[in-house]
Design an enzyme around this catalytic site. Structure first.
Site, PDB file in Angstrom:
ATOM      1  CE  LYS A 166      -4.368  -1.519   1.156  1.00 24.35           C
ATOM      2  NZ  LYS A 166      -5.569  -1.537   1.952  1.00 24.35           N
ATOM      3  CE  LYS A 195     -12.299  -2.490   0.548  1.00 29.77           C
ATOM      4  NZ  LYS A 195     -13.247  -3.006   1.521  1.00 29.77           N
ATOM      5  CE  LYS A 214      -5.933  -7.350  -1.644  1.00 29.55           C
ATOM      6  NZ  LYS A 214      -6.117  -7.203  -0.212  1.00 29.55           N
TER       7      LYS A 214
HETATM    8  P1  TYM Z   1     -10.550  -5.340   3.823  1.00 29.31           P
HETATM    9  O1  TYM Z   1     -11.507  -4.257   4.092  1.00 29.31           O
HETATM   10  O2  TYM Z   1      -9.464  -5.106   2.831  1.00 29.31           O
HETATM   11  O3  TYM Z   1     -11.311  -6.639   3.372  1.00 29.31           O
HETATM   12  C1  TYM Z   1     -12.376  -7.146   4.173  1.00 29.31           C
HETATM   13  C2  TYM Z   1     -12.407  -8.659   4.129  1.00 29.31           C
HETATM   14  O4  TYM Z   1     -12.535  -9.112   2.785  1.00 29.31           O
HETATM   15  C3  TYM Z   1     -11.489 -10.014   2.499  1.00 29.31           C
HETATM   16  N1  TYM Z   1     -11.080  -9.850   1.105  1.00 29.31           N
HETATM   17  C4  TYM Z   1     -10.952 -10.860   0.260  1.00 29.31           C
HETATM   18  N2  TYM Z   1     -11.143 -12.176   0.400  1.00 29.31           N
HETATM   19  C5  TYM Z   1     -10.930 -12.944  -0.683  1.00 29.31           C
HETATM   20  N3  TYM Z   1     -10.540 -12.459  -1.886  1.00 29.31           N
HETATM   21  C6  TYM Z   1     -10.336 -11.138  -2.070  1.00 29.31           C
HETATM   22  N4  TYM Z   1      -9.963 -10.671  -3.248  1.00 29.31           N
HETATM   23  C7  TYM Z   1     -10.543 -10.274  -0.964  1.00 29.31           C
HETATM   24  N5  TYM Z   1     -10.438  -8.939  -0.795  1.00 29.31           N
HETATM   25  C8  TYM Z   1     -10.776  -8.695   0.481  1.00 29.31           C
HETATM   26  C9  TYM Z   1     -10.364  -9.639   3.442  1.00 29.31           C
HETATM   27  O5  TYM Z   1      -9.462 -10.706   3.628  1.00 29.31           O
HETATM   28  C10 TYM Z   1     -11.125  -9.295   4.683  1.00 29.31           C
HETATM   29  O6  TYM Z   1     -11.461 -10.464   5.398  1.00 29.31           O
HETATM   30  N6  TYM Z   1      -7.496  -5.206   7.778  1.00 29.31           N
HETATM   31  C11 TYM Z   1      -8.785  -5.669   7.289  1.00 29.31           C
HETATM   32  C12 TYM Z   1      -9.961  -5.164   8.090  1.00 29.31           C
HETATM   33  C13 TYM Z   1      -9.876  -5.407   9.539  1.00 29.31           C
HETATM   34  C14 TYM Z   1     -10.082  -6.623  10.213  1.00 29.31           C
HETATM   35  C15 TYM Z   1      -9.943  -6.339  11.593  1.00 29.31           C
HETATM   36  C16 TYM Z   1     -10.373  -7.919   9.800  1.00 29.31           C
HETATM   37  C17 TYM Z   1      -9.612  -4.474  10.500  1.00 29.31           C
HETATM   38  N7  TYM Z   1      -9.664  -5.033  11.726  1.00 29.31           N
HETATM   39  C18 TYM Z   1     -10.066  -7.339  12.566  1.00 29.31           C
HETATM   40  C19 TYM Z   1     -10.497  -8.893  10.772  1.00 29.31           C
HETATM   41  C20 TYM Z   1     -10.361  -8.606  12.133  1.00 29.31           C
HETATM   42  C21 TYM Z   1      -8.956  -5.209   5.868  1.00 29.31           C
HETATM   43  O7  TYM Z   1      -8.337  -4.276   5.420  1.00 29.31           O
HETATM   44  O8  TYM Z   1      -9.916  -5.869   5.177  1.00 29.31           O
END
Ligand code: TYM
Length: 333
Positions: free
Chosen positions: A112, A198, A195
């Site tokens: 990032k 968004k 991957k």
């Molecule tokens: P974020 O917002 O990027 O994504 C949210 C969730 O979606 C999953 N995900 C995917 N899974 C499969 N294939 C993909 N292409 C894909 N893109 C996104 C992510 O693995 C995630 O589960 N740091 C985290 C948010 C967070 C969090 C937490 C998660 C903050 N605190 C505590 C779990 C527990 C994040 O940026 O997810």
């Protein structure tokens, strides 16, 4: 007692990756007897600049997406992170437990921040520490996430262990990442080695939860594949990331294994499989996006639901933070 926590950033719209890698599996876990807590992590979103109005609406839209997918706010706790200030408070404690060297190893920060890491926000660097706070704030034992979050959940385990060791307590549990099923790694439709995200530059590389049927059909039609068509066995997907991705998406959407998908479509051409995949995606996603739009018509109701969720979350968080302060030696009077 086992407890589930997971979160999604309200930055940009929801993608099929978020749905298959996270939300759909949360809904499946809801029927187990584990207590579950799901969060729109707005404090994480602002580690890169967000337009303030768009962030508020994005938070509502994300909440609508979770509700429309089947997260039941009576059964689970659903809230946005910033309404529970204890997350930021615990994150500070963890900033003092985690080591700089640990943060330096985080691949997501490197991705990032890009080449110019000096210009990244300090918040982006400390992000995993806040994520550990999200999870450990509730003594969560299970964290269902996509594959890309594995390293962060492992860091959460390191933070819990170091805290317990530093203070000679057995206070924070060692959390399990729950990463399973064909949807844990949904790839970019134009490049199967990246991957689906968004923030990717082209809209054609992802399916958004609010895409209409025509758009979904067009995106799968234009998705990169290869001249070979579907193999006879799953082994035949090896070294073919785009082919594997399309099969995995089908499997994830339809609660099947990739093996069963291949058994059904062995030897088929993409010209046959892609329309079937598009139809399946529309059948599964259209009811969700329709419900999302309906919920978005009443933003005040979404806000009420989030506020109620935050109250329930705080009831768990407050005593855990108080106890943490006490362990660390922060005087309360
Ligand atoms: P974020 O917002 O990027 O994504 C949210 C969730 O979606 C999953 N995900 C995917 N899974 C499969 N294939 C993909 N292409 C894909 N893109 C996104 C992510 O693995 C995630 O589960 N740091 C985290 C948010 C967070 C969090 C937490 C998660 C903050 N605190 C505590 C779990 C527990 C994040 O940026 O997810």
């Amino acid at each position: 007692t086992p407890r589930v926590f997971s979160g999604i950033k309200p930055s940009g719209g929801l993608t099929l990756g978020n749905y298959l890698g996270a939300i759909k599996r949360w809904v499946d876990m809801q029927s187990s007897d584990m207590e579950s807590i799901y969060c729109a992590v707005d404090l994480h979103a602002i580690t890169v600049w967000q337009d303030p109005e768009a962030l508020k609406n994005g938070t509502r839209e994300l909440a609508a997406g979770m509700l429309a997918s089947g997260i039941d706010p009576e059964q689970s706790i659903l809230f946005n992170q910033s309404q529970v200030p204890e997350h930021a408070q615990l994150a500070w404690i963890f900033n003092c437990v985690a080591r700089v060297g640990w943060m330096n190893r985080m691949t997501q920060f490197k991705d990032k921040a890009g080449k110019n890491a000096e210009k990244a926000s300090l918040g982006l660097y400390a992000y995993p520490s806040l994520m550990a706070a999200d999870i450990l704030m509730y003594h969560a034992t299970h964290v269902p996430v996509g594959e890309d979050q594995k390293q962060h959940v492992e860091l959460t385990r390191d933070i819990a262990n170091k805290f317990n060791n530093d203070f000679g307590v057995d206070f924070f549990p060692v959390t399990e990442p729950v990463i399973e099923g064909p949807g844990m790694r949904v790839m970019n439709l134009r490049d199967g080695t990246k991957k689906m995200s968004k923030s990717g530059e082209s809209d054609m590389e992802r399916i958004n939860m609010l895409d209409d049927a025509d758009k979904i059909a067009k995106k799968f039609k234009k998705a990169k594949s290869d001249p070979e068509g579907l193999p006879e066995t799953v082994e035949g997907l090896e070294g073919r990331p785009e082919a594997k991705n399309l099969v995995d998406i089908y499997a994830g959407l339809n609660d099947m294994t990739p093996e069963t998908v291949i058994a059904e479509y062995a030897g088929a051409q993409w010209g046959k499989f892609k329309p079937a995949l598009a139809d399946l995606a529309v059948a599964k996603l259209a009811p969700i996006s329709d419900e999302m739009k309906r919920l978005m018509d009443d933003p005040a109701e979404i806000d009420r639901k989030l506020a109620r969720g935050a109250e329930k979350a705080r009831a768990i968080a407050t005593p855990i933070l108080e106890k943490t302060y006490d362990i660390v030696g922060l005087l309360r009077s």
